[in-house]
Design an enzyme around this catalytic site. Sequence first.
Site, PDB file in Angstrom:
ATOM      1  N   HIS A   1     -38.570 -10.724 126.202  1.00  0.00           N
ATOM      2  CA  HIS A   1     -37.838  -9.497 125.923  1.00  0.00           C
ATOM      3  C   HIS A   1     -37.743  -9.328 124.411  1.00  0.00           C
ATOM      4  O   HIS A   1     -37.926 -10.288 123.650  1.00  0.00           O
ATOM      5  CB  HIS A   1     -36.452  -9.493 126.576  1.00  0.00           C
ATOM      6  CG  HIS A   1     -35.533 -10.559 126.062  1.00  0.00           C
ATOM      7  ND1 HIS A   1     -35.591 -11.871 126.471  1.00  0.00           N
ATOM      8  CD2 HIS A   1     -34.505 -10.500 125.164  1.00  0.00           C
ATOM      9  CE1 HIS A   1     -34.655 -12.582 125.864  1.00  0.00           C
ATOM     10  NE2 HIS A   1     -33.986 -11.767 125.065  1.00  0.00           N
TER      11      HIS A   1
ATOM     12  N   TYR B   1     -27.974 -11.433 114.303  1.00  0.00           N
ATOM     13  CA  TYR B   1     -28.204 -11.767 115.715  1.00  0.00           C
ATOM     14  C   TYR B   1     -29.702 -11.843 116.006  1.00  0.00           C
ATOM     15  O   TYR B   1     -30.179 -12.768 116.676  1.00  0.00           O
ATOM     16  CB  TYR B   1     -27.536 -10.714 116.598  1.00  0.00           C
ATOM     17  CG  TYR B   1     -27.785 -10.911 118.080  1.00  0.00           C
ATOM     18  CD1 TYR B   1     -27.092 -11.886 118.794  1.00  0.00           C
ATOM     19  CD2 TYR B   1     -28.712 -10.122 118.761  1.00  0.00           C
ATOM     20  CE1 TYR B   1     -27.318 -12.073 120.151  1.00  0.00           C
ATOM     21  CE2 TYR B   1     -28.948 -10.301 120.119  1.00  0.00           C
ATOM     22  CZ  TYR B   1     -28.255 -11.276 120.805  1.00  0.00           C
ATOM     23  OH  TYR B   1     -28.484 -11.470 122.140  1.00  0.00           O
TER      24      TYR B   1
ATOM     25  N   GLY C   1     -40.163 -36.688  56.846  1.00  0.00           N
ATOM     26  CA  GLY C   1     -41.550 -36.895  56.441  1.00  0.00           C
ATOM     27  C   GLY C   1     -42.344 -35.616  56.545  1.00  0.00           C
ATOM     28  O   GLY C   1     -41.926 -34.645  57.187  1.00  0.00           O
TER      29      GLY C   1
ATOM     30  N   SER D   1     -45.353 -32.939  57.485  1.00  0.00           N
ATOM     31  CA  SER D   1     -45.951 -32.554  58.760  1.00  0.00           C
ATOM     32  C   SER D   1     -47.177 -33.412  59.044  1.00  0.00           C
ATOM     33  O   SER D   1     -47.854 -33.883  58.132  1.00  0.00           O
ATOM     34  CB  SER D   1     -46.344 -31.066  58.704  1.00  0.00           C
ATOM     35  OG  SER D   1     -46.953 -30.665  59.905  1.00  0.00           O
ATOM     36  N   ARG D   2     -47.449 -33.648  60.320  1.00  0.00           N
ATOM     37  CA  ARG D   2     -48.622 -34.389  60.784  1.00  0.00           C
ATOM     38  C   ARG D   2     -48.594 -35.872  60.384  1.00  0.00           C
ATOM     39  O   ARG D   2     -49.632 -36.482  60.153  1.00  0.00           O
ATOM     40  CB  ARG D   2     -49.927 -33.735  60.314  1.00  0.00           C
ATOM     41  CG  ARG D   2     -50.115 -32.330  60.866  1.00  0.00           C
ATOM     42  CD  ARG D   2     -51.453 -31.737  60.470  1.00  0.00           C
ATOM     43  NE  ARG D   2     -51.600 -30.408  61.025  1.00  0.00           N
ATOM     44  CZ  ARG D   2     -52.061 -30.132  62.246  1.00  0.00           C
ATOM     45  NH1 ARG D   2     -52.404 -31.130  63.047  1.00  0.00           N
ATOM     46  NH2 ARG D   2     -52.170 -28.890  62.677  1.00  0.00           N
TER      47      ARG D   2
ATOM     48  N   LYS E   1     -44.433 -38.300  63.445  1.00  0.00           N
ATOM     49  CA  LYS E   1     -43.036 -38.640  63.753  1.00  0.00           C
ATOM     50  C   LYS E   1     -42.579 -38.066  65.101  1.00  0.00           C
ATOM     51  O   LYS E   1     -41.837 -38.723  65.839  1.00  0.00           O
ATOM     52  CB  LYS E   1     -42.097 -38.208  62.622  1.00  0.00           C
ATOM     53  CG  LYS E   1     -42.152 -36.753  62.213  1.00  0.00           C
ATOM     54  CD  LYS E   1     -41.290 -36.514  60.972  1.00  0.00           C
ATOM     55  CE  LYS E   1     -41.237 -35.040  60.597  1.00  0.00           C
ATOM     56  NZ  LYS E   1     -42.577 -34.525  60.156  1.00  0.00           N
TER      57      LYS E   1
END
Length: 361
Positions: free
Chosen positions: A57, A103, A222, A224-225, A228
Amino acid sequence: MPPPKKFRVQSKNYFLTYPQCSLSKEEALSQLQNLNTPVNKKFIKICRELHENGEPHLHVLVQFEGKYQCTNNRFFDLVSPTRSAHFHPNIQGAKSSSDVKSYIDKDGDTIEWGDFQIDGRSARGGQQSANDSYAKALNAGSVQSALAVLREEQPKDFVLQNHNIRSNLERIFAKAPEPWVPPFQVSSFTNVPDEMQEWADNYFGTGDAAPPDRPVSIIVEGDSRTGKTMWARALGPHNYLSGHLDFNGRVFSNDVQYNVIDDIAPHYLKLKHWKELLGAQKDWQSNCKYGKPVQIKGGIPAIVLCNPGEGASYKEFLDKAENTGLKNWTIKNAIFITLTAPLYQESTQASQETGNQKAQG
Protein backbone atom coordinates in the site's frame (compact mmCIF):
# COMPACT_ATOMS: atom_id res chain seq x y z
CA MET A 1 -34.38 12.16 3.08
CA PRO A 2 -31.53 14.68 2.74
CA PRO A 3 -29.41 14.49 -0.42
CA PRO A 4 -26.07 12.70 -0.03
CA LYS A 5 -23.28 14.93 1.15
CA LYS A 6 -21.12 16.06 -1.72
CA PHE A 7 -17.43 15.17 -1.59
CA ARG A 8 -15.28 18.23 -0.96
CA VAL A 9 -11.78 18.66 0.45
CA GLN A 10 -10.01 22.03 0.44
CA SER A 11 -6.42 22.13 1.67
CA LYS A 12 -2.85 23.01 0.75
CA ASN A 13 -1.69 19.62 2.01
CA TYR A 14 -3.29 16.33 0.98
CA PHE A 15 -2.68 13.00 2.72
CA LEU A 16 -3.56 10.08 0.44
CA THR A 17 -3.60 6.41 1.38
CA TYR A 18 -3.91 3.73 -1.29
CA PRO A 19 -4.82 0.62 0.77
CA GLN A 20 -4.11 -1.87 -2.01
CA CYS A 21 -1.77 -0.64 -4.71
CA SER A 22 0.73 -2.70 -6.66
CA LEU A 23 2.25 0.28 -8.48
CA SER A 24 5.87 1.19 -7.87
CA LYS A 25 6.67 4.45 -6.09
CA GLU A 26 8.13 5.79 -9.32
CA GLU A 27 5.01 5.02 -11.38
CA ALA A 28 2.73 6.54 -8.74
CA LEU A 29 4.88 9.68 -8.58
CA SER A 30 4.81 10.07 -12.35
CA GLN A 31 1.00 9.84 -12.48
CA LEU A 32 0.52 12.29 -9.60
CA GLN A 33 2.93 14.78 -11.18
CA ASN A 34 0.89 14.69 -14.39
CA LEU A 35 -2.44 15.50 -12.73
CA ASN A 36 -3.77 18.85 -13.98
CA THR A 37 -4.72 21.19 -11.14
CA PRO A 38 -5.49 24.94 -11.07
CA VAL A 39 -3.01 25.28 -8.20
CA ASN A 40 0.66 24.43 -8.71
CA LYS A 41 2.02 21.36 -6.97
CA LYS A 42 5.09 22.09 -4.79
CA PHE A 43 6.00 18.76 -3.21
CA ILE A 44 5.08 15.08 -3.42
CA LYS A 45 6.38 12.34 -1.15
CA ILE A 46 5.42 8.67 -1.45
CA CYS A 47 6.07 5.78 0.93
CA ARG A 48 5.52 2.16 -0.05
CA GLU A 49 4.67 -0.27 2.77
CA LEU A 50 3.60 -3.91 2.99
CA HIS A 51 0.61 -5.22 4.93
CA GLU A 52 1.13 -8.23 7.18
CA ASN A 53 -0.18 -10.42 4.34
CA GLY A 54 2.47 -9.01 2.02
CA GLU A 55 0.17 -6.79 -0.05
CA PRO A 56 1.61 -3.33 -0.78
CA HIS A 57 0.00 0.00 0.00
CA LEU A 58 1.07 3.60 -0.53
CA HIS A 59 1.03 6.71 1.67
CA VAL A 60 1.33 10.03 -0.16
CA LEU A 61 1.76 13.67 0.86
CA VAL A 62 0.91 16.21 -1.85
CA GLN A 63 1.56 19.90 -1.16
CA PHE A 64 0.11 22.69 -3.28
CA GLU A 65 1.20 26.31 -3.60
CA GLY A 66 -2.18 27.43 -2.28
CA LYS A 67 -5.38 25.75 -1.16
CA TYR A 68 -6.68 23.27 -3.72
CA GLN A 69 -10.37 22.34 -3.65
CA CYS A 70 -11.04 18.77 -4.70
CA THR A 71 -14.69 17.84 -5.41
CA ASN A 72 -14.02 14.62 -7.32
CA ASN A 73 -13.28 11.70 -5.05
CA ARG A 74 -11.78 9.88 -8.05
CA PHE A 75 -9.38 12.67 -8.93
CA PHE A 76 -6.33 11.04 -7.31
CA ASP A 77 -7.06 7.54 -8.63
CA LEU A 78 -4.02 5.77 -10.08
CA VAL A 79 -4.12 3.42 -13.07
CA SER A 80 -2.09 0.29 -13.69
CA PRO A 81 -0.07 0.64 -16.92
CA THR A 82 -0.12 -3.14 -17.52
CA ARG A 83 -3.67 -4.23 -16.68
CA SER A 84 -7.17 -2.86 -16.26
CA ALA A 85 -6.97 -1.78 -12.64
CA HIS A 86 -7.65 1.45 -10.79
CA PHE A 87 -6.32 2.28 -7.33
CA HIS A 88 -8.54 4.56 -5.29
CA PRO A 89 -7.17 6.41 -2.24
CA ASN A 90 -8.55 7.66 1.01
CA ILE A 91 -8.28 11.46 0.71
CA GLN A 92 -7.74 13.76 3.69
CA GLY A 93 -6.63 17.32 4.17
CA ALA A 94 -3.48 17.29 6.30
CA LYS A 95 -3.48 19.75 9.19
CA SER A 96 0.26 19.36 9.71
CA SER A 97 2.37 18.52 6.69
CA SER A 98 5.36 18.04 9.01
CA ASP A 99 3.57 15.33 10.97
CA VAL A 100 2.42 13.58 7.79
CA LYS A 101 5.93 13.71 6.36
CA SER A 102 7.36 12.26 9.60
CA TYR A 103 4.78 9.47 9.47
CA ILE A 104 5.60 8.72 5.83
CA ASP A 105 9.34 8.76 6.54
CA LYS A 106 9.17 6.17 9.32
CA ASP A 107 9.75 3.10 7.12
CA GLY A 108 12.29 4.65 4.79
CA ASP A 109 11.09 3.19 1.44
CA THR A 110 10.23 6.59 -0.01
CA ILE A 111 10.55 8.80 -3.06
CA GLU A 112 9.94 12.53 -3.32
CA TRP A 113 9.76 15.41 -5.78
CA GLY A 114 9.90 19.17 -5.29
CA ASP A 115 10.67 21.26 -2.20
CA PHE A 116 8.94 20.46 1.07
CA GLN A 117 6.87 23.38 2.36
CA ILE A 118 7.42 23.81 6.08
CA ASP A 119 4.50 24.53 8.39
CA GLY A 120 4.51 25.44 12.07
CA ARG A 121 1.60 23.30 13.22
CA SER A 122 3.73 20.40 14.38
CA ALA A 123 5.91 22.70 16.49
CA ARG A 124 2.75 24.18 18.07
CA GLY A 125 1.73 20.91 19.69
CA GLY A 126 1.71 18.22 17.04
CA GLN A 127 3.38 14.84 17.33
CA GLN A 128 6.88 16.23 17.06
CA SER A 129 8.18 17.53 20.42
CA ALA A 130 11.19 19.82 20.69
CA ASN A 131 13.21 17.13 22.46
CA ASP A 132 12.48 14.67 19.66
CA SER A 133 13.51 17.22 17.05
CA TYR A 134 16.80 18.05 18.72
CA ALA A 135 17.58 14.38 19.35
CA LYS A 136 16.96 13.75 15.67
CA ALA A 137 19.25 16.67 14.80
CA LEU A 138 22.05 15.25 16.98
CA ASN A 139 21.74 11.92 15.19
CA ALA A 140 21.75 13.55 11.75
CA GLY A 141 25.51 13.14 11.33
CA SER A 142 26.42 16.59 10.01
CA VAL A 143 25.76 20.28 10.55
CA GLN A 144 23.76 20.66 7.33
CA SER A 145 21.62 17.58 7.98
CA ALA A 146 20.90 18.71 11.54
CA LEU A 147 19.94 22.20 10.34
CA ALA A 148 17.58 20.65 7.79
CA VAL A 149 15.83 18.72 10.57
CA LEU A 150 15.38 21.81 12.73
CA ARG A 151 14.32 23.98 9.80
CA GLU A 152 11.48 21.56 9.14
CA GLU A 153 10.47 20.55 12.65
CA GLN A 154 11.37 23.60 14.77
CA PRO A 155 10.98 26.55 12.35
CA LYS A 156 10.61 29.14 15.12
CA ASP A 157 13.92 28.17 16.73
CA PHE A 158 15.53 27.91 13.31
CA VAL A 159 14.63 31.52 12.48
CA LEU A 160 15.06 33.21 15.85
CA GLN A 161 18.08 31.24 17.12
CA ASN A 162 19.78 30.39 13.83
CA HIS A 163 23.15 31.90 14.71
CA ASN A 164 23.37 30.13 18.08
CA ILE A 165 22.06 26.85 16.67
CA ARG A 166 24.55 26.88 13.81
CA SER A 167 27.44 27.78 16.13
CA ASN A 168 26.55 25.02 18.58
CA LEU A 169 26.15 22.41 15.85
CA GLU A 170 29.50 23.35 14.31
CA ARG A 171 31.17 22.66 17.66
CA ILE A 172 29.22 19.43 18.21
CA PHE A 173 30.04 18.04 14.78
CA ALA A 174 33.57 19.46 14.57
CA LYS A 175 36.10 16.92 13.38
CA ALA A 176 39.65 16.87 14.66
CA PRO A 177 42.08 18.43 12.17
CA GLU A 178 43.82 15.95 9.91
CA PRO A 179 47.33 15.21 11.24
CA TRP A 180 50.02 16.93 9.20
CA VAL A 181 52.54 14.64 7.51
CA PRO A 182 55.99 16.29 7.28
CA PRO A 183 57.80 15.97 3.96
CA PHE A 184 61.11 15.55 5.82
CA GLN A 185 61.96 13.54 8.92
CA VAL A 186 63.48 15.24 11.94
CA SER A 187 66.69 13.27 11.33
CA SER A 188 67.26 15.18 8.09
CA PHE A 189 67.83 18.42 10.03
CA THR A 190 71.53 17.95 10.75
CA ASN A 191 72.52 21.57 11.46
CA VAL A 192 70.24 22.29 14.41
CA PRO A 193 72.01 24.51 17.01
CA ASP A 194 72.86 22.68 20.24
CA GLU A 195 70.63 24.82 22.46
CA MET A 196 67.71 24.33 20.07
CA GLN A 197 68.25 20.56 19.97
CA GLU A 198 68.56 20.46 23.76
CA TRP A 199 65.18 22.19 24.08
CA ALA A 200 63.58 19.58 21.80
CA ASP A 201 65.24 16.68 23.62
CA ASN A 202 64.14 17.96 27.03
CA TYR A 203 60.51 18.22 25.97
CA PHE A 204 60.02 15.44 23.41
CA GLY A 205 62.62 13.01 24.75
CA THR A 206 60.90 12.23 28.05
CA GLY A 207 59.46 8.96 26.71
CA ASP A 208 56.65 7.67 28.90
CA ALA A 209 57.43 10.18 31.64
CA ALA A 210 54.97 13.01 32.17
CA PRO A 211 55.96 16.25 30.37
CA PRO A 212 56.95 19.28 32.46
CA ASP A 213 54.06 20.99 34.20
CA ARG A 214 54.95 24.40 32.76
CA PRO A 215 57.27 23.71 29.80
CA VAL A 216 59.43 26.49 28.40
CA SER A 217 58.68 27.76 24.91
CA ILE A 218 61.21 28.63 22.20
CA ILE A 219 61.47 31.61 19.85
CA VAL A 220 63.44 30.90 16.66
CA GLU A 221 64.46 33.81 14.46
CA GLY A 222 66.04 33.30 11.06
CA ASP A 223 65.92 34.15 7.40
CA SER A 224 63.39 32.62 5.05
CA ARG A 225 64.16 29.14 3.69
CA THR A 226 66.33 28.08 6.61
CA GLY A 227 64.04 25.13 7.36
CA LYS A 228 62.69 26.42 10.66
CA THR A 229 59.03 25.79 9.79
CA MET A 230 59.65 22.26 8.48
CA TRP A 231 61.74 21.43 11.54
CA ALA A 232 59.12 22.74 13.96
CA ARG A 233 56.31 20.87 12.23
CA ALA A 234 58.22 17.57 12.06
CA LEU A 235 58.58 17.16 15.84
CA GLY A 236 55.13 15.71 16.57
CA PRO A 237 51.38 16.39 16.69
CA HIS A 238 50.83 20.14 16.83
CA ASN A 239 48.61 23.11 16.04
CA TYR A 240 49.89 25.34 13.26
CA LEU A 241 48.98 29.01 13.71
CA SER A 242 50.17 31.14 10.81
CA GLY A 243 49.56 34.83 10.18
CA HIS A 244 46.83 35.09 12.81
CA LEU A 245 45.34 33.13 15.71
CA ASP A 246 42.47 30.79 14.88
CA PHE A 247 41.10 28.51 17.60
CA ASN A 248 38.25 27.15 15.50
CA GLY A 249 37.71 23.46 16.14
CA ARG A 250 38.20 22.69 12.44
CA VAL A 251 41.86 23.73 12.59
CA PHE A 252 42.78 23.77 16.30
CA SER A 253 42.93 20.77 18.62
CA ASN A 254 43.40 20.47 22.38
CA ASP A 255 44.98 17.04 21.91
CA VAL A 256 48.41 17.97 20.57
CA GLN A 257 51.91 18.26 22.03
CA TYR A 258 52.77 21.84 21.12
CA ASN A 259 51.77 24.93 19.14
CA VAL A 260 53.68 26.35 16.19
CA ILE A 261 53.29 30.13 15.86
CA ASP A 262 54.62 31.07 12.44
CA ASP A 263 54.96 34.59 11.02
CA ILE A 264 52.55 36.12 13.52
CA ALA A 265 53.55 39.71 14.21
CA PRO A 266 54.69 40.21 17.82
CA HIS A 267 52.50 43.29 18.34
CA TYR A 268 49.46 41.19 17.30
CA LEU A 269 50.34 38.34 19.67
CA LYS A 270 50.84 40.85 22.49
CA LEU A 271 47.28 42.08 21.98
CA LYS A 272 45.93 38.52 21.98
CA HIS A 273 47.43 35.63 23.93
CA TRP A 274 51.19 36.13 24.34
CA LYS A 275 51.41 34.91 27.93
CA GLU A 276 48.83 32.15 27.54
CA LEU A 277 50.65 30.58 24.56
CA LEU A 278 54.31 31.23 25.40
CA GLY A 279 53.72 30.57 29.10
CA ALA A 280 52.03 27.19 28.47
CA GLN A 281 49.15 28.31 30.64
CA LYS A 282 46.32 25.86 31.29
CA ASP A 283 42.56 26.13 30.93
CA TRP A 284 42.09 29.58 29.44
CA GLN A 285 39.52 31.07 27.09
CA SER A 286 39.79 32.86 23.79
CA ASN A 287 37.02 35.04 22.41
CA CYS A 288 36.92 34.23 18.71
CA LYS A 289 35.57 36.91 16.39
CA TYR A 290 31.86 36.39 15.65
CA GLY A 291 31.80 33.29 17.85
CA LYS A 292 31.41 32.15 21.41
CA PRO A 293 34.43 31.86 23.76
CA VAL A 294 36.58 28.81 23.11
CA GLN A 295 38.06 26.85 26.02
CA ILE A 296 41.76 26.08 25.49
CA LYS A 297 43.25 23.17 27.41
CA GLY A 298 46.78 24.58 27.16
CA GLY A 299 49.73 23.38 29.21
CA ILE A 300 51.91 22.91 26.10
CA PRO A 301 54.84 24.98 24.83
CA ALA A 302 54.94 27.15 21.73
CA ILE A 303 57.55 27.25 18.99
CA VAL A 304 57.52 30.81 17.71
CA LEU A 305 59.05 31.28 14.25
CA CYS A 306 59.89 34.70 12.90
CA ASN A 307 62.09 36.54 10.43
CA PRO A 308 64.54 39.29 11.37
CA GLY A 309 63.62 42.93 10.91
CA GLU A 310 61.23 45.57 12.15
CA GLY A 311 57.69 44.31 12.70
CA ALA A 312 58.70 40.64 12.46
CA SER A 313 61.53 40.11 14.95
CA TYR A 314 60.40 39.21 18.46
CA LYS A 315 63.81 40.15 19.86
CA GLU A 316 63.66 43.66 18.38
CA PHE A 317 60.07 44.03 19.56
CA LEU A 318 60.95 43.08 23.14
CA ASP A 319 63.99 45.39 23.15
CA LYS A 320 61.68 48.41 22.86
CA ALA A 321 61.36 50.42 26.07
CA GLU A 322 57.58 50.04 26.25
CA ASN A 323 57.96 46.25 26.27
CA THR A 324 60.45 45.94 29.12
CA GLY A 325 58.00 44.21 31.45
CA LEU A 326 56.94 41.75 28.74
CA LYS A 327 60.60 41.07 27.90
CA ASN A 328 61.43 40.24 31.52
CA TRP A 329 58.47 37.84 31.63
CA THR A 330 59.36 36.22 28.27
CA ILE A 331 62.99 35.59 29.25
CA LYS A 332 61.72 33.46 32.13
CA ASN A 333 59.29 31.50 29.93
CA ALA A 334 61.10 31.03 26.61
CA ILE A 335 64.56 30.64 25.12
CA PHE A 336 65.74 32.64 22.10
CA ILE A 337 67.53 31.13 19.11
CA THR A 338 68.97 33.12 16.20
CA LEU A 339 69.79 31.05 13.13
CA THR A 340 72.88 31.90 11.12
CA ALA A 341 72.61 28.99 8.68
CA PRO A 342 69.99 26.53 7.39
CA LEU A 343 68.99 23.70 9.72
CA TYR A 344 69.66 21.11 7.02
CA GLN A 345 72.20 20.10 4.42
CA GLU A 346 70.65 20.20 0.98
CA SER A 347 72.09 16.81 0.03
CA THR A 348 70.46 15.14 3.06
CA GLN A 349 66.95 16.39 2.38
CA ALA A 350 67.29 15.92 -1.38
CA SER A 351 68.08 12.23 -0.91
CA GLN A 352 65.19 11.83 1.54
CA GLU A 353 62.79 13.57 -0.85
CA THR A 354 63.87 11.19 -3.62
CA GLY A 355 63.21 8.24 -1.30
CA ASN A 356 59.75 9.58 -0.47
CA GLN A 357 58.91 9.92 -4.16
CA LYS A 358 60.00 6.32 -4.85
CA ALA A 359 57.91 5.05 -1.94
CA GLN A 360 54.86 6.90 -3.27
CA GLY A 361 55.47 5.73 -6.83
